[in-house]
Design a protein around this motif. Sequence first.
Motif, short mmCIF file in Angstrom:
data_model
loop_
_atom_site.label_atom_id
_atom_site.label_comp_id
_atom_site.label_asym_id
_atom_site.label_seq_id
_atom_site.Cartn_x
_atom_site.Cartn_y
_atom_site.Cartn_z
N PHE A 9 -28.10 39.63 28.93
CA PHE A 9 -27.79 38.73 27.82
C PHE A 9 -26.30 38.40 27.79
N LEU A 10 -25.47 39.36 28.15
CA LEU A 10 -24.02 39.13 28.22
C LEU A 10 -23.69 38.04 29.24
N VAL A 11 -24.30 38.11 30.41
CA VAL A 11 -24.04 37.12 31.46
C VAL A 11 -24.55 35.74 31.03
N ILE A 12 -25.73 35.69 30.42
CA ILE A 12 -26.27 34.41 29.96
C ILE A 12 -25.36 33.81 28.89
N GLY A 13 -24.94 34.63 27.94
CA GLY A 13 -24.03 34.15 26.90
C GLY A 13 -22.71 33.66 27.46
N LEU A 50 -23.12 30.18 28.61
CA LEU A 50 -23.20 29.22 27.51
C LEU A 50 -21.85 28.96 26.86
N ALA A 51 -20.84 29.77 27.18
CA ALA A 51 -19.51 29.57 26.61
C ALA A 51 -18.70 28.53 27.37
N ILE A 52 -19.18 28.08 28.51
CA ILE A 52 -18.40 27.18 29.37
C ILE A 52 -17.95 25.90 28.67
N PRO A 53 -18.78 25.26 27.80
CA PRO A 53 -18.29 24.03 27.15
C PRO A 53 -17.00 24.20 26.36
N TYR A 54 -16.70 25.43 25.92
CA TYR A 54 -15.46 25.65 25.19
C TYR A 54 -14.23 25.48 26.07
N GLU A 55 -14.39 25.58 27.38
CA GLU A 55 -13.25 25.54 28.30
C GLU A 55 -12.36 24.33 28.06
N PRO A 75 -25.88 34.05 21.74
CA PRO A 75 -25.01 33.15 20.96
C PRO A 75 -23.71 33.80 20.51
N ALA A 76 -23.66 35.14 20.49
CA ALA A 76 -22.44 35.81 20.04
C ALA A 76 -21.29 35.62 21.02
N PHE A 109 -14.59 31.62 21.32
CA PHE A 109 -13.92 30.64 20.46
C PHE A 109 -12.96 31.34 19.50
N ALA A 110 -13.42 32.42 18.88
CA ALA A 110 -12.62 33.09 17.87
C ALA A 110 -11.36 33.71 18.44
#
Length: 271
Positions: free
Chosen positions: A48-52, A55-60, A194-195, A201-202
């Motif tokens: 789940f950590l790797v999947i999450g 999903l964080a890539i758009p923040y780049e 999702p976390a 971001f935070a």
Amino acid sequence: MEFPVPSDVPMPQTGQLVLIVGMSALALLSIGYAVVESRRRGDLLLVFLVIGSGLAIPYEALGDGLVHVYYTEHGQLTWIHTFGRDIPAFIGILYFWYLPFGAYALLRRAAKGVTAQQFWTAWLATLSFCLGFEILVTETAGPTWIYYGPQAFMVGDVPFFTPFTYVSFCLGIAAGVAGLERLLPKRQQWLLIPAIPMLMFATQGMTSLPLAVSLHSGTTNHVYLALGALGSGAFAVGLAWIVSLAVRKPWARTNETAAGRQVGAITTGSI
């Protein structure tokens, strides 16, 4: 005054190819470790950590805009387009090992906790790696990414304090994963997916804020720019200090241990 993005610079093809190959190898190692370790642990936490992380890539692109860094787009092999920027494939692939590795390391210490010396040694080593990696790539691979506009405390082509914000999201994700591991039962560990983007971001967004305010003011005043960079460095060190206290020996008991103690207390009539 808005400083122009150097959008006319071409992506160096050899440098891009080397980065894609290198990032892919590290990503495969990361995914392999997550699968093997999850089987050993008997849960899917690291998967789940790797999947999450993916999903964080758009923040780049948003984070890049904050600190005035640009991935050259002419000739770029693009992973995703977001916030008006093309994000290259080697960065998309990088997320699958760069974001999880701090959590991998911290979870290995979960049973014992981390001494102050161990924590700050690891933090300084991570900072040195982030800064060294940036300098190495910008000096040898060509303009795969460019820090543009006036920047303070430059080391070669890299602003010294900007990598402090990269250490911060690695640390923030690691602390968040370790904390959630202790709070969530196995059936709810999927909430880690999702976390991870939220932790990214935070932590990167907040530690970047003083630097971003100075960079986006349009000023060329070196004192103001330096104060912004120092502010982000201070935020990063402050975050590290808080996390260091949270993971200090002896570490908080796991949710399974807490539940066991609560059951024991009920049976003895203490609560």
